[in-house]
Design a protein around this motif. Structure first.
Motif, PDB file in Angstrom:
ATOM      1  N   LYS A 121       0.815  -1.158  -0.003  1.00 57.21           N
ATOM      2  CA  LYS A 121       0.156  -0.188  -0.053  1.00 57.21           C
ATOM      3  C   LYS A 121       0.958   1.175   0.011  1.00 57.21           C
ATOM      4  N   VAL A 122       0.454   2.129  -0.657  1.00 58.89           N
ATOM      5  CA  VAL A 122       1.073   3.510  -0.818  1.00 58.89           C
ATOM      6  C   VAL A 122       0.216   4.708  -0.118  1.00 58.89           C
ATOM      7  N   LYS A 123       0.949   5.111   1.010  1.00 63.70           N
ATOM      8  CA  LYS A 123       0.154   6.333   1.647  1.00 63.70           C
ATOM      9  C   LYS A 123       0.628   7.669   0.823  1.00 63.70           C
ATOM     10  N   ASN A 124      -0.246   8.595   0.608  1.00 62.64           N
ATOM     11  CA  ASN A 124       0.195  10.057   0.077  1.00 62.64           C
ATOM     12  C   ASN A 124      -0.729  10.923   0.671  1.00 62.64           C
ATOM     13  N   SER A 125      -0.428  11.557   1.635  1.00 64.29           N
ATOM     14  CA  SER A 125      -1.363  12.522   2.126  1.00 64.29           C
ATOM     15  C   SER A 125      -0.750  13.801   2.196  1.00 64.29           C
ATOM     16  N   LEU A 126      -0.127  14.301   1.316  1.00 67.28           N
ATOM     17  CA  LEU A 126       0.685  15.332   1.413  1.00 67.28           C
ATOM     18  C   LEU A 126      -0.497  16.623   1.137  1.00 67.28           C
ATOM     19  N   LEU A 127      -0.472  17.590   1.847  1.00 68.81           N
ATOM     20  CA  LEU A 127      -1.149  18.836   2.230  1.00 68.81           C
ATOM     21  C   LEU A 127      -2.603  18.471   2.276  1.00 68.81           C
ATOM     22  N   PHE A 128      -3.043  17.327   2.597  1.00 66.46           N
ATOM     23  CA  PHE A 128      -4.325  17.111   3.152  1.00 66.46           C
ATOM     24  C   PHE A 128      -4.631  17.747   4.370  1.00 66.46           C
ATOM     25  N   ASP A 129      -3.624  18.131   5.197  1.00 61.32           N
ATOM     26  CA  ASP A 129      -3.941  18.807   6.538  1.00 61.32           C
ATOM     27  C   ASP A 129      -4.182  20.306   6.297  1.00 61.32           C
ATOM     28  N   ILE A 130      -4.074  20.907   5.199  1.00 60.70           N
ATOM     29  CA  ILE A 130      -4.614  22.268   4.972  1.00 60.70           C
ATOM     30  C   ILE A 130      -5.542  22.337   3.949  1.00 60.70           C
ATOM     31  N   PHE A 131      -5.498  21.333   2.657  1.00 58.16           N
ATOM     32  CA  PHE A 131      -6.449  21.470   1.823  1.00 58.16           C
ATOM     33  C   PHE A 131      -7.446  20.451   1.597  1.00 58.16           C
ATOM     34  N   LYS A 132      -8.717  20.787   1.897  1.00 62.73           N
ATOM     35  CA  LYS A 132      -9.693  19.764   1.989  1.00 62.73           C
ATOM     36  C   LYS A 132      -9.944  19.193   0.532  1.00 62.73           C
ATOM     37  N   LYS A 133      -9.725  19.989  -0.568  1.00 62.23           N
ATOM     38  CA  LYS A 133      -9.801  19.510  -1.805  1.00 62.23           C
ATOM     39  C   LYS A 133      -8.523  19.057  -2.648  1.00 62.23           C
ATOM     40  N   GLN A 134      -7.605  18.969  -1.825  1.00 58.41           N
ATOM     41  CA  GLN A 134      -6.220  18.320  -2.426  1.00 58.41           C
ATOM     42  C   GLN A 134      -6.238  16.868  -2.833  1.00 58.41           C
ATOM     43  N   LYS A 135      -5.702  16.896  -3.939  1.00 57.83           N
ATOM     44  CA  LYS A 135      -5.589  15.617  -4.745  1.00 57.83           C
ATOM     45  C   LYS A 135      -4.295  15.341  -5.227  1.00 57.83           C
ATOM     46  N   ASN A 136      -3.830  14.096  -4.968  1.00 60.34           N
ATOM     47  CA  ASN A 136      -2.259  13.639  -5.258  1.00 60.34           C
ATOM     48  C   ASN A 136      -2.384  12.410  -6.307  1.00 60.34           C
ATOM     49  N   LEU A 137      -1.719  12.873  -7.334  1.00 56.16           N
ATOM     50  CA  LEU A 137      -1.774  11.836  -8.640  1.00 56.16           C
ATOM     51  C   LEU A 137      -0.244  11.214  -8.267  1.00 56.16           C
ATOM     52  N   LEU A 138      -0.622   9.807  -8.404  1.00 57.24           N
ATOM     53  CA  LEU A 138       0.946   8.856  -8.440  1.00 57.24           C
ATOM     54  C   LEU A 138       0.790   7.979  -9.653  1.00 57.24           C
ATOM     55  N   ILE A 139       1.645   7.933 -10.576  1.00 59.53           N
ATOM     56  CA  ILE A 139       1.825   7.201 -11.536  1.00 59.53           C
ATOM     57  C   ILE A 139       3.111   6.035 -11.136  1.00 59.53           C
ATOM     58  N   ILE A 140       2.718   5.036 -11.214  1.00 58.77           N
ATOM     59  CA  ILE A 140       3.892   3.835 -10.856  1.00 58.77           C
ATOM     60  C   ILE A 140       4.065   3.287 -12.145  1.00 58.77           C
ATOM     61  N   LYS A 141       5.473   3.372 -12.862  1.00 55.89           N
ATOM     62  CA  LYS A 141       5.979   2.883 -13.937  1.00 55.89           C
ATOM     63  C   LYS A 141       6.856   1.638 -13.883  1.00 55.89           C
ATOM     64  N   GLY A 142       6.688   0.755 -14.631  1.00 50.70           N
ATOM     65  CA  GLY A 142       7.524  -0.505 -14.576  1.00 50.70           C
ATOM     66  C   GLY A 142       6.842  -1.395 -15.456  1.00 50.70           C
ATOM     67  N   LYS A 143       6.824  -2.797 -15.237  1.00 47.98           N
ATOM     68  CA  LYS A 143       6.119  -3.981 -16.137  1.00 47.98           C
ATOM     69  C   LYS A 143       4.811  -3.751 -16.254  1.00 47.98           C
ATOM     70  N   GLU A 144       4.040  -3.145 -14.971  1.00 46.84           N
ATOM     71  CA  GLU A 144       2.834  -2.659 -14.860  1.00 46.84           C
ATOM     72  C   GLU A 144       2.724  -1.336 -14.713  1.00 46.84           C
ATOM     73  N   TYR A 145       1.473  -0.697 -15.296  1.00 50.84           N
ATOM     74  CA  TYR A 145       1.282   0.774 -15.185  1.00 50.84           C
ATOM     75  C   TYR A 145       0.241   1.061 -14.161  1.00 50.84           C
ATOM     76  N   TYR A 146       0.283   1.835 -13.129  1.00 51.48           N
ATOM     77  CA  TYR A 146      -0.745   2.153 -12.414  1.00 51.48           C
ATOM     78  C   TYR A 146      -0.948   3.663 -12.319  1.00 51.48           C
ATOM     79  N   LYS A 147      -2.119   4.008 -12.197  1.00 54.04           N
ATOM     80  CA  LYS A 147      -2.318   5.538 -11.847  1.00 54.04           C
ATOM     81  C   LYS A 147      -3.387   5.670 -10.775  1.00 54.04           C
TER      82      LYS A 147
END
Length: 160
Positions: A121-147
């Motif tokens: 599992k990946v946790k990414n809660s950057l800036l959630f503590d100040i912006f309620k509408k914050q979204k964090n996009l993560l793209i994982i590149k490799g054999k599989e591609y995840y977004k």
């Protein structure tokens, strides 16, 4: 009076941007070392780091600068990998400004290795503590591609 009010509104909206989002890409080496490059809006991050860590002027120019040290702590609290009961944290390996100067580009590497044969599992809660509408996009590149999109209601995503 109207002119002063209109000028104040213009100045405030000129320096603020409506988009509250970070953009990250992640890769995993054959040995399980994880690298992440994250782009964060410099204005949002600077104000938050200064406020949260009580810095007069956050400086990200070198790894030993006050803003960089505070950012390392903030990264530790808000981005990590969970696998088989263990937490894998990240160490900042580089910080630079984007070409347009609006984003801070943060390069990180995992302190430990990921077992690529197991889900995690990946946790990414950057800036959630100040912006309620914050979204964090993560793209994982490799054999599989995840977004993944992380939100305040869904700060942890599972990778199989």
């Amino acid at each position: 009076m109207k002119v002063i009010l209109m000028l104040s509104v213009f100045i405030l909206t000129s320096f603020m941007h409506p988009l509250k989002m970070s953009f990250s890409s992640m890769s995993v080496s054959n040995e399980g070392k994880v690298k992440i490059e994250t782009r964060l809006f410099l204005d949002d991050l600077t104000l938050h780091i200064e406020d949260r860590y009580r810095l007069k002027d956050a400086d990200f120019s070198t790894p030993a600068a006050n803003g960089s040290i505070a950012l390392q702590q903030y990264i530790r609290e808000n981005i990590h990998i969970l696998q088989a009961g263990d937490t894998i944290y990240f160490i900042i390996t580089g910080i630079s400004l984007s070409e347009d100067g609006q984003a801070l580009v943060v390069e990180m590497e995992s302190a430990g290795a990921l077992d690529k044969k197991q889900s995690y599992k990946v946790k990414n809660s950057l800036l959630f503590d100040i912006f309620k509408k914050q979204k964090n996009l993560l793209i994982i590149k490799g054999k599989e591609y995840y977004k993944f999109y992380f939100t305040i209601d869904d700060p942890v995503q599972e990778v199989n």
